[in-house]
Design a protein around this motif. Structure first.
Motif, mmCIF file in Angstrom:
data_model
loop_
_atom_site.group_PDB
_atom_site.id
_atom_site.type_symbol
_atom_site.label_atom_id
_atom_site.label_comp_id
_atom_site.label_asym_id
_atom_site.label_seq_id
_atom_site.Cartn_x
_atom_site.Cartn_y
_atom_site.Cartn_z
ATOM 1 N N GLN A 154 30.732 101.055 32.908
ATOM 2 C CA GLN A 154 30.945 102.299 32.178
ATOM 3 C C GLN A 154 32.430 102.557 31.910
ATOM 4 O O GLN A 154 32.781 103.228 30.952
ATOM 5 C CB GLN A 154 30.355 103.483 32.964
ATOM 6 N N LYS A 155 33.287 102.020 32.782
ATOM 7 C CA LYS A 155 34.735 102.172 32.590
ATOM 8 C C LYS A 155 35.385 100.876 32.115
ATOM 9 O O LYS A 155 36.286 100.905 31.279
ATOM 10 C CB LYS A 155 35.385 102.631 33.892
ATOM 11 N N GLY A 171 20.270 102.186 36.029
ATOM 12 C CA GLY A 171 20.393 101.008 35.185
ATOM 13 C C GLY A 171 20.441 101.328 33.703
ATOM 14 O O GLY A 171 21.050 100.585 32.924
ATOM 15 N N LEU A 172 19.803 102.413 33.287
ATOM 16 C CA LEU A 172 19.859 102.821 31.874
ATOM 17 C C LEU A 172 21.026 103.770 31.613
ATOM 18 O O LEU A 172 21.554 103.805 30.494
ATOM 19 C CB LEU A 172 18.540 103.487 31.473
ATOM 20 N N ARG A 173 21.433 104.501 32.646
ATOM 21 C CA ARG A 173 22.575 105.395 32.452
ATOM 22 C C ARG A 173 23.856 104.606 32.168
ATOM 23 O O ARG A 173 24.742 105.068 31.441
ATOM 24 C CB ARG A 173 22.766 106.272 33.697
ATOM 25 N N ILE A 174 23.951 103.398 32.725
ATOM 26 C CA ILE A 174 25.169 102.587 32.555
ATOM 27 C C ILE A 174 25.458 102.297 31.079
ATOM 28 O O ILE A 174 26.530 102.629 30.571
ATOM 29 C CB ILE A 174 25.067 101.283 33.370
ATOM 30 N N PRO A 175 24.541 101.670 30.330
ATOM 31 C CA PRO A 175 24.859 101.396 28.919
ATOM 32 C C PRO A 175 24.961 102.663 28.075
ATOM 33 O O PRO A 175 25.742 102.707 27.110
ATOM 34 C CB PRO A 175 23.701 100.501 28.462
ATOM 35 N N VAL A 176 24.173 103.692 28.416
ATOM 36 C CA VAL A 176 24.245 104.943 27.653
ATOM 37 C C VAL A 176 25.635 105.558 27.791
ATOM 38 O O VAL A 176 26.266 105.948 26.799
ATOM 39 C CB VAL A 176 23.157 105.932 28.128
ATOM 40 N N ASN A 177 26.151 105.642 29.026
ATOM 41 C CA ASN A 177 27.484 106.214 29.242
ATOM 42 C C ASN A 177 28.577 105.320 28.688
ATOM 43 O O ASN A 177 29.576 105.803 28.135
ATOM 44 C CB ASN A 177 27.719 106.457 30.734
ATOM 45 N N ALA A 178 28.399 103.992 28.836
ATOM 46 C CA ALA A 178 29.404 103.070 28.307
ATOM 47 C C ALA A 178 29.511 103.190 26.794
ATOM 48 O O ALA A 178 30.594 103.074 26.222
ATOM 49 C CB ALA A 178 29.047 101.635 28.696
ATOM 50 N N GLY A 179 28.379 103.478 26.140
ATOM 51 C CA GLY A 179 28.380 103.618 24.687
ATOM 52 C C GLY A 179 29.092 104.857 24.184
ATOM 53 O O GLY A 179 29.348 104.985 22.978
#
Length: 390
Positions: free
Chosen positions: A271-272, A296-304
């Motif tokens: 995410q960072k 596991g889904l929060r990671i790509p959502v926040n990274a985006g």
């Protein structure tokens, strides 16, 4: 509990004394007594239980305290209780309190040992030892069941093998015992402490997390690097966990594709760390594959949601499709065990439409699918997994 359920370890008290003891046990159980510990009861509560008894035949005219004192003497003499040294100072003195003896063993019976296959014969002498916990026995039992099936297949990374062995066992579908990490924390003798023998028996090998580097130059897979450059393309494939990162990188050496870089996301670190990608890196698009759970889904959502100069992050559709087909759900940690349908739908909206409803149902139930279910054995025998990332 009735008087008939109780037997004196020493001298046998009268039936009336046993009836009082039964009443005291039930009274204590109503007050959350665990049966495996001592229980102190003030004399007022003892008298309350005694008053519920009918007067004994032939003793209707005796002083109640005298009768109660005799019952307590009998029960103490048989080892069912102890009387406090202090008394109430009455004409017929009674103890200020009594302490019930435990009525159940605090030591649980050990799990029975199954008929062991030849590879686990060394375990027999350790099964009943005090330091062999039920968790260790359950691990041996699951391993024994898997070995008896005779389905070792080809060598695979240890965490992928752990899912095959423990992933269907409810004991290892709990947050504190995630199936893919069972071997990480086991070091009990005789087998789990002997890593080389264990790996040989289960036909698996260790995969170490890679060292990290920002270099995008072509790096042979024999060297440790945070990024691998398996092809000439400009696509970046990010994989959440180190074992699956290794397996995918390994297989990309054997197929034609347009993936320029494969990165280990290091869980939530991505995410960072995605912010370290610059336009000079010439990344055309980012494809992501991780665990199917809330984090596991929060990671790509926040990274985006990071810097606008970065290309969008899209899911590795075929890899997620394989995960839904191959994986067996385990329980999420307590902090993720309850998620609202609205939050689940928000996170699942990042996925391909064909997977969203399944992901929402999974998260609302408080379950997860570890990405290691899509292991080397599947990646090496199925070509669909890279159809949308090549």
């Amino acid at each position: 509990m009735t008087a008939n359920d109780l037997q004196a370890p020493g001298a046998t008290p009268s039936e009336e004394a046993f009836e009082l003891l039964s009443l005291l046990h039930n009274q204590a159980l109503d007050r959350k007594w665990k049966r495996t510990t001592k229980k102190t009861i003030p004399i007022a509560d003892v008298k309350e239980a005694f008053r519920r008894m009918a007067p004994p035949p032939g003793k209707e005219k005796e002083l109640p305290n005298r009768v109660l004192s005799e019952y307590l003497r009998q029960l103490a003499g048989a080892g069912h209780m102890k009387r406090s040294p202090r008394t109430d100072g009455e004409r017929v003195p009674l103890p200020m309190s009594i302490t019930l003896a435990p009525i159940a063993s605090a030591v649980r019976p050990i799990l029975p040992m199954p008929p062991l296959c030849e590879e686990l014969a060394c375990v027999e002498g350790y099964w009943a030892l005090p330091h062999t916990t039920d968790h260790i026995r359950r691990a041996y039992t699951a391993l024994n069941t898997w070995l008896l099936r005779g389905d070792k297949g080809t060598p695979v990374p240890l965490r992928e093998r752990a899912l095959k062995i423990f992933g269907s066992d409810r004991h290892f579908q709990q947050p504190k015992h995630p199936a893919e990490k069972v071997f990480d924390g086991l070091n009990a003798k005789p087998l789990f402490s002997d890593r080389s023998t264990l790996l040989k028996i289960i036909n698996a090998f260790d995969v170490d997390p890679p060292l990290l580097t920002k270099e995008y130059d072509s790096v042979p897979l024999e060297e440790d690097s945070g990024y691998h450059s398996p092809g000439e393309g400009r696509r970046l494939l990010v994989v959440e966990n180190s074992t699956t990162y290794w397996s995918i990188s390994h297989m990309l050496q054997r197929i034609d594709h347009r993936i320029g870089h494969v990165a280990w996301g290091i869980g939530g670190t991505f995410q960072k760390s995605i912010g370290s990608i610059t336009p000079e890196d010439e990344i055309s698009d980012i494809v992501y594959f991780g665990d199917l759970d809330v984090s596991g889904l929060r990671i790509p959502v926040n990274a985006g949601k990071r810097d606008s100069h970065l290309p969008p992050i899209r899911p590795a559709v075929e890899l997620y499709d394989a995960l839904f087909r191959l994986g067996e759900p385990g329980r999420c940690p307590p902090k993720e065990a309850k998620v609202s349908a609205a939050k689940a739908q928000e996170l699942a909206s990042w996925l391909d439409p064909r997977h969203r409803d399944q992901a929402v149902d999974l998260m609302v139930r408080g379950e997860r699918l570890a990405q290691e279910w899509v292991g080397l054995d599947h990646l090496s025998t199925d070509e669909r997994w890279h159809a949308d990332v090549r």
